[in-house]
Design an enzyme around this catalytic site. Structure first.
Site, PDB file in Angstrom:
ATOM      1  N   ILE A  75       0.859  -1.176   0.000  1.00  0.00           N
ATOM      2  CA  ILE A  75       0.000   0.000   0.000  1.00  0.00           C
ATOM      3  C   ILE A  75       0.900   1.233   0.000  1.00  0.00           C
ATOM      4  O   ILE A  75       1.725   1.402   0.894  1.00  0.00           O
ATOM      5  CB  ILE A  75      -0.938   0.007   1.226  1.00  0.00           C
ATOM      6  N   LYS A  76       0.741   2.066  -1.006  1.00  0.00           N
ATOM      7  CA  LYS A  76       1.593   3.261  -1.119  1.00  0.00           C
ATOM      8  C   LYS A  76       0.998   4.410  -0.318  1.00  0.00           C
ATOM      9  O   LYS A  76      -0.176   4.753  -0.478  1.00  0.00           O
ATOM     10  CB  LYS A  76       1.754   3.674  -2.585  1.00  0.00           C
ATOM     11  N   ILE A  77       1.842   5.007   0.505  1.00  0.00           N
ATOM     12  CA  ILE A  77       1.463   6.157   1.325  1.00  0.00           C
ATOM     13  C   ILE A  77       2.494   7.251   1.099  1.00  0.00           C
ATOM     14  O   ILE A  77       3.698   6.982   1.178  1.00  0.00           O
ATOM     15  CB  ILE A  77       1.408   5.779   2.820  1.00  0.00           C
TER      16      ILE A  77
END
Length: 429
Positions: free
Chosen positions: A199-201
């Protein structure tokens, strides 16, 4: 290329460091000719430099090793691909050529969905089922991510979760919303439901606490949009804090990469140097990005050693690898493999856009460089400071530009999907 991803087998490979034989066979099975694989990216046929099959008929023929295999096998750098579109089976020959993971972002999906008819059937079904444009967008994206995860699952399995990841980003509208980012990350992780999804944050000030909380919940994260060493250190600390706060006795399945952006740094600082205009300033053009990246690697070595890290490593924790992002060369005066050749070293990742990937396969140099000439990198970094360039301000400006660019792509795509949805509804009346 045609095929159904859900039916692809994911057997355990026979050799640890080579593409699984089953995957090489799958790549050949999807190719239009048994003699040569052509890679089609976003509808464009690529030169067949990526993978060559034996002239013999049948599957299972050996795949030609490329410079990407050498990057991983000889130098410990994992080559990833910075693009994703339908059909995801286009990734098969790239995997056979040595690609070990995929990254995506709102701009990539904006281009993929708006320029291809491959999404039309699913989109029509979603609109007919009463979905709004944004809900439909996420369903389109999630399907691509799940299908790509299936393709990379053999690599994930053979490396015991060290590689083979596919990254999907939370909504860029949440870049300044700490809790909203946490909830979005949890939701994406749950609905994608694949062990090898990242999950890219974004590494905004507001989202650094989000990274800590998401990691503490056992969710693997690709931290994106890192432009400065100061922010990078905050990202490392958030990862370590999250691991410590998780309460897990086995930390081996919670992993992370820190996406440190490269070429955009040179693009901005080069403009500043040209404005200064002195011979010294002009001599530093094209050197800032690599210099800062090498110093980031020095920080990585420091932070992932010592008593604090060793305590986590005993519980199975994996280091948060540095991922070199934005590695496509934007200035045609520079070598087209500059941001790959200059940052090669163990326990790193380089996610390459199409042009950089093929350039490196064709004429890249596989040699350890990430920790070479560090004193020279320190000299460049200091020289730029003496010229009045504030690295923290550069990082903040690039972060704002990056977030804004992703928001614009996201909003533009939603508008076009809304218009397409409205026209479909009108046509059905």
């Amino acid at each position: 290329m045609t095929g159904t991803v859900s039916k692809l087998a994911a057997p355990r490979p026979a050799a640890a460091l080579l593409p699984p034989a089953s995957l090489r066979s799958a790549a050949l099975a999807f190719a239009p000719s048994p003699r040569r694989l052509r890679v089609s990216i976003a509808g464009r046929a690529r030169s067949p430099v990526v993978a060559m099959a034996s002239a013999k008929e049948g599957n299972g023929a050996p795949t030609k090793k490329t410079a990407l295999h050498d990057l991983y096998e000889l130098q410990g750098l994992s080559p990833w691909y910075d693009n994703l579109c339908r059909p995801v089976t286009d990734l098969l020959p790239l995997i056979a050529s040595g690609v070990r993971g995929v990254t995506s972002n709102p701009t990539i999906f904006q281009k993929a969905i708006s320029s291809s008819s491959a999404y039309d059937d699913q989109f029509k079904q979603l609109i007919s089922a009463g979905k709004d444009a944004e809900s439909a967008y996420w369903e389109l994206v999630i399907k691509d991510i799940q299908d790509a995860c299936k393709l990379f699952e053999p690599i994930y399995n053979e490396t015991d979760g060290a590689d083979g990841y596919v990254s999907v980003e939370v909504s860029p509208r949440l870049a300044n919303d700490t809790q909203g980012t946490v909830e979005a990350a949890k939701w994406l992780h749950k609905v994608v439901n694949r062990p090898n999804v990242y999950i890219k944050i974004p590494a905004t000030a507001e989202c650094v606490p989000s990274i800590r909380e998401v990691i503490s919940n056992g969710i693997s994260v690709n931290v994106t949009l890192i432009f400065s060493i100061v922010r990078y250190e905050a990202v490392i600390d958030a990862y370590l804090d999250g691991l410590e706060a998780s309460g897990l006795s086995d930390l081996s399945r919670v992993t992370s990469v820190a996406s440190f952006f490269v070429s955009r740094v040179d693009t901005l600082i080069d403009k500043m140097l040209e404005k200064i205009g002195t011979p010294e300033a002009l001599s530093l053009r094209g050197k800032a990005a690599v210099a800062q990246a090498k110093l980031a690697n020095q920080l990585y070595q420091k932070k992932f050693s010592g008593p604090r890290w060793e305590a986590l490593a005993k519980k199975g924790a994996k280091k948060q690898r540095l991922l070199w992002a934005s590695t496509g060369v934007k200035n045609p005066a520079y070598p087209d493999t500059l941001y790959v050749d200059s940052l090669i070293g163990p326990d790193t990742v380089n996610t390459m856009p199409d042009q950089a990937l093929h350039a490196f396969i064709d004429h890249g140099t596989v040699s350890r460089t990430v920790d070479a000439n560090v004193s020279e990198a320190e000299g460049v970094y200091s020289a730029l400071e003496k010229l009045g360039i504030d690295w923290d301000e550069v990082g903040k400006q690039l972060e704002l530009e990056g977030v804004d660019s992703f928001k614009k792509s996201f909003d533009s795509l939603l508008v076009s999907l809304q218009e397409k949805g409205n026209s479909l509804k009108t046509a059905s009346v």
